[in-house]
Design a protein around this motif. Structure first.
Motif, PDB file in Angstrom:
ATOM      1  N   VAL A   8       0.837  -1.200   0.000  1.00 21.55           N
ATOM      2  CA  VAL A   8       0.000   0.000   0.000  1.00 21.55           C
ATOM      3  C   VAL A   8       0.873   1.251   0.000  1.00 21.55           C
ATOM      4  O   VAL A   8       1.939   1.293   0.621  1.00 21.55           O
ATOM      5  CB  VAL A   8      -0.966   0.031   1.206  1.00 21.55           C
ATOM      6  CG1 VAL A   8      -1.902  -1.154   1.182  1.00 21.55           C
ATOM      7  CG2 VAL A   8      -0.216   0.084   2.527  1.00 21.55           C
ATOM      8  N   ASP A   9       0.402   2.251  -0.719  1.00 18.99           N
ATOM      9  CA  ASP A   9       1.051   3.553  -0.791  1.00 18.99           C
ATOM     10  C   ASP A   9       0.672   4.342   0.465  1.00 18.99           C
ATOM     11  O   ASP A   9      -0.512   4.581   0.726  1.00 18.99           O
ATOM     12  CB  ASP A   9       0.567   4.271  -2.054  1.00 18.99           C
ATOM     13  CG  ASP A   9       1.253   5.604  -2.294  1.00 18.99           C
ATOM     14  OD1 ASP A   9       1.824   6.175  -1.340  1.00 18.99           O
ATOM     15  OD2 ASP A   9       1.203   6.090  -3.440  1.00 18.99           O
ATOM     16  N   ASN A  11       0.801   7.343   1.087  1.00 13.10           N
ATOM     17  CA  ASN A  11       0.169   8.632   0.802  1.00 13.10           C
ATOM     18  C   ASN A  11      -1.298   8.486   0.404  1.00 13.10           C
ATOM     19  O   ASN A  11      -1.960   9.480   0.121  1.00 13.10           O
ATOM     20  CB  ASN A  11       0.933   9.347  -0.319  1.00 13.10           C
ATOM     21  CG  ASN A  11       2.326   9.760   0.114  1.00 13.10           C
ATOM     22  OD1 ASN A  11       2.500  10.353   1.171  1.00 13.10           O
ATOM     23  ND2 ASN A  11       3.329   9.426  -0.694  1.00 13.10           N
ATOM     24  N   ARG A  12      -1.795   7.240   0.366  1.00 14.52           N
ATOM     25  CA  ARG A  12      -3.186   7.008  -0.035  1.00 14.52           C
ATOM     26  C   ARG A  12      -3.934   6.171   0.994  1.00 14.52           C
ATOM     27  O   ARG A  12      -4.796   5.359   0.645  1.00 14.52           O
ATOM     28  CB  ARG A  12      -3.223   6.319  -1.402  1.00 14.52           C
ATOM     29  CG  ARG A  12      -2.616   7.161  -2.521  1.00 14.52           C
ATOM     30  CD  ARG A  12      -2.722   6.471  -3.859  1.00 14.52           C
ATOM     31  NE  ARG A  12      -2.182   7.295  -4.937  1.00 14.52           N
ATOM     32  CZ  ARG A  12      -2.172   6.948  -6.221  1.00 14.52           C
ATOM     33  NH1 ARG A  12      -2.662   5.754  -6.572  1.00 14.52           N
ATOM     34  NH2 ARG A  12      -1.668   7.748  -7.129  1.00 14.52           N
ATOM     35  N   LEU A  13      -3.622   6.375   2.260  1.00 15.97           N
ATOM     36  CA  LEU A  13      -4.272   5.593   3.314  1.00 15.97           C
ATOM     37  C   LEU A  13      -5.633   6.181   3.687  1.00 15.97           C
ATOM     38  O   LEU A  13      -5.810   7.407   3.670  1.00 15.97           O
ATOM     39  CB  LEU A  13      -3.399   5.580   4.576  1.00 15.97           C
ATOM     40  CG  LEU A  13      -2.047   4.867   4.492  1.00 15.97           C
ATOM     41  CD1 LEU A  13      -1.296   5.048   5.804  1.00 15.97           C
ATOM     42  CD2 LEU A  13      -2.231   3.396   4.172  1.00 15.97           C
ATOM     43  N   PRO A  14      -6.600   5.337   4.038  1.00 16.23           N
ATOM     44  CA  PRO A  14      -7.852   5.847   4.605  1.00 16.23           C
ATOM     45  C   PRO A  14      -7.567   6.510   5.955  1.00 16.23           C
ATOM     46  O   PRO A  14      -6.497   6.298   6.548  1.00 16.23           O
ATOM     47  CB  PRO A  14      -8.705   4.584   4.786  1.00 16.23           C
ATOM     48  CG  PRO A  14      -8.038   3.528   3.965  1.00 16.23           C
ATOM     49  CD  PRO A  14      -6.594   3.869   3.928  1.00 16.23           C
ATOM     50  N   GLY A  42       0.085   2.384   8.074  1.00 14.96           N
ATOM     51  CA  GLY A  42       0.125   1.724   6.771  1.00 14.96           C
ATOM     52  C   GLY A  42       0.344   0.230   6.883  1.00 14.96           C
ATOM     53  O   GLY A  42      -0.279  -0.559   6.157  1.00 14.96           O
ATOM     54  N   TRP A  93       6.102   3.215   1.378  1.00 11.14           N
ATOM     55  CA  TRP A  93       5.319   2.010   1.106  1.00 11.14           C
ATOM     56  C   TRP A  93       5.271   1.119   2.343  1.00 11.14           C
ATOM     57  O   TRP A  93       6.232   1.054   3.113  1.00 11.14           O
ATOM     58  CB  TRP A  93       5.918   1.206  -0.054  1.00 11.14           C
ATOM     59  CG  TRP A  93       5.754   1.863  -1.380  1.00 11.14           C
ATOM     60  CD1 TRP A  93       6.619   2.732  -1.980  1.00 11.14           C
ATOM     61  CD2 TRP A  93       4.634   1.726  -2.269  1.00 11.14           C
ATOM     62  NE1 TRP A  93       6.119   3.146  -3.196  1.00 11.14           N
ATOM     63  CE2 TRP A  93       4.901   2.539  -3.403  1.00 11.14           C
ATOM     64  CE3 TRP A  93       3.453   0.990  -2.226  1.00 11.14           C
ATOM     65  CZ2 TRP A  93       4.018   2.638  -4.470  1.00 11.14           C
ATOM     66  CZ3 TRP A  93       2.577   1.084  -3.292  1.00 11.14           C
ATOM     67  CH2 TRP A  93       2.850   1.899  -4.396  1.00 11.14           C
TER      68      TRP A  93
END
Length: 206
Positions: A8-9, A11-14, A42, A93
């Protein structure tokens, strides 16, 4: 190797509130530094997504809480979860791995970059240095770190006690003691460039 991998990136976490249970959220608030908080969150999100897919449990019903030993403990719906798992993160990451069939799992992700010769001499036993170059040394580092995580000993080991020579693990000293305590499992390593510019190793034992 019957393991599932999820990257998972960071910078794009819920939002944390959509991922963490109440107990996890309380621990999350104790983490002082933003980088550490993002990596911790993350890693949990990457692992919880795999567990959710495997068991069908909602994210907030899955908990990964620190044990006194430092190794995370996984539970789902308030009950201990028997899935073997491992978490790693590097440079924006986070990656998690789970297995229902392999009792021991360890992973590591590292960015391929140049490191000084003294670092290689300090970190690796001479027998491990069968190649050269940034990609080789980074791959070797991920193999060693994945093996340490599989053993579950954290950073307490001397780096020379865990060796990987041409893809084959060998243990000495305290690492050998721990390996025998685990039942001397047969360990398989898989190393590849999981993401562009990042080397990744999955270590599984059974």
């Amino acid at each position: 190797m019957s393991c599932q991998i999820n990257a998972v990136d960071l910078n794009r976490l819920p939002p944390a509130g959509e991922i963490l249970s109440e107990k996890e959220g309380a621990f999350y608030q104790t983490l002082r530094f933003p980088k550490r908080r993002m990596e911790w969150l993350g890693g949990r999100f990457a692992l919880k997504e795999l567990v959710r897919q495997t068991l069908g449990a909602p994210l907030k019903d899955i908990e990964i809480l620190p044990h006194a030993s430092g190794k995370p403990v996984l539970s789902a719906g308030g009950k201990p979860c028997t899935l073997a798992f491992s978490i790693t993160h590097s440079r924006g990451w986070a990656v998690a791995a789970v297995s229902a069939d392999e009792p021991f799992v360890g992973i590591d992700l590292e960015k391929i970059e140049h490191r000084i010769d003294a670092w290689a001499r300090d970190f690796f036993h001479p027998s491990e240095l069968t190649g050269e170059g940034d990609a080789f040394l980074t791959a070797l580092w991920t193999q060693k770190e994945a093996l340490v995580k599989l053993l579950g000993t954290g950073l307490s080991l001397n780096s020379y006690d865990v060796r990987c020579v041409d893809g084959k693990p060998a243990f000495f000293g305290a690492a050998l003691t721990e390996y025998v305590r685990l039942g001397s499992p047969q360990i398989t390593l898989k190393t590849h460039e999981l993401l562009p510019g990042f080397m990744f190793t999955l270590a599984c034992g059974h």
